[in-house]
Design a protein around this motif. Structure first.
Motif, mmCIF file in Angstrom:
data_model
loop_
_atom_site.group_PDB
_atom_site.id
_atom_site.type_symbol
_atom_site.label_atom_id
_atom_site.label_comp_id
_atom_site.label_asym_id
_atom_site.label_seq_id
_atom_site.Cartn_x
_atom_site.Cartn_y
_atom_site.Cartn_z
ATOM 1 N N GLU A 28 94.623 9.105 -55.666
ATOM 2 C CA GLU A 28 93.415 9.750 -56.187
ATOM 3 C C GLU A 28 92.264 9.739 -55.191
ATOM 4 O OE1 GLU A 28 92.273 9.187 -60.157
ATOM 5 O OE2 GLU A 28 94.343 9.097 -60.869
ATOM 6 N N GLU A 33 87.600 14.267 -57.131
ATOM 7 C CA GLU A 33 87.003 15.343 -57.932
ATOM 8 C C GLU A 33 85.974 16.063 -57.069
ATOM 9 O OE1 GLU A 33 87.725 16.213 -61.125
ATOM 10 O OE2 GLU A 33 89.336 14.727 -61.087
ATOM 11 N N LYS A 34 85.674 17.298 -57.420
ATOM 12 C CA LYS A 34 84.672 18.062 -56.673
ATOM 13 C C LYS A 34 83.372 17.273 -56.602
ATOM 14 C CE LYS A 34 82.689 22.553 -56.140
ATOM 15 N NZ LYS A 34 82.996 23.949 -56.270
ATOM 16 N N GLY A 36 83.118 14.393 -55.237
ATOM 17 C CA GLY A 36 83.437 12.972 -55.126
ATOM 18 C C GLY A 36 83.484 12.522 -53.676
#
Length: 83
Positions: A28, A33-34, A36
């Motif tokens: 991960e 995430e956008k 992040g």
């Protein structure tokens, strides 16, 4: 789940993935995430022995997501434009 989970068979062109440090790390962090942070993934890449092969693979296969060879998708796009 490891990042080498997509390896099909024993393709010698992809054997570098088995030696990749990201295969031993939380995937991960390489696909944040956008917006992040990519800092943790890039830190892992800095000490990875197959960083060059990883970046070559990402550039050759137009990988659009994640950190590959220590670069984000935006950084890889810039690199390709300069080449």
């Amino acid at each position: 789940m490891s990042l080498v989970g997509w390896i099909e068979g024993d393709d010698p062109e992809l054997m570098w993935q088995e030696r990749a440090l990201c295969a031993q790390t939380d995937p991960e962090s390489f696909f944040p995430e956008k917006g992040g942070s990519t800092r943790e993934a890039k830190r892992v890449c800095l000490s990875c022995d197959v960083r060059g092969e990883c970046l070559e693979y990402a550039l050759a296969h137009d990988e659009r997501f994640g950190i590959w060879g220590g670069l984000s998708e935006r950084e890889r796009r810039k690199l390709k434009k300069r080449a």
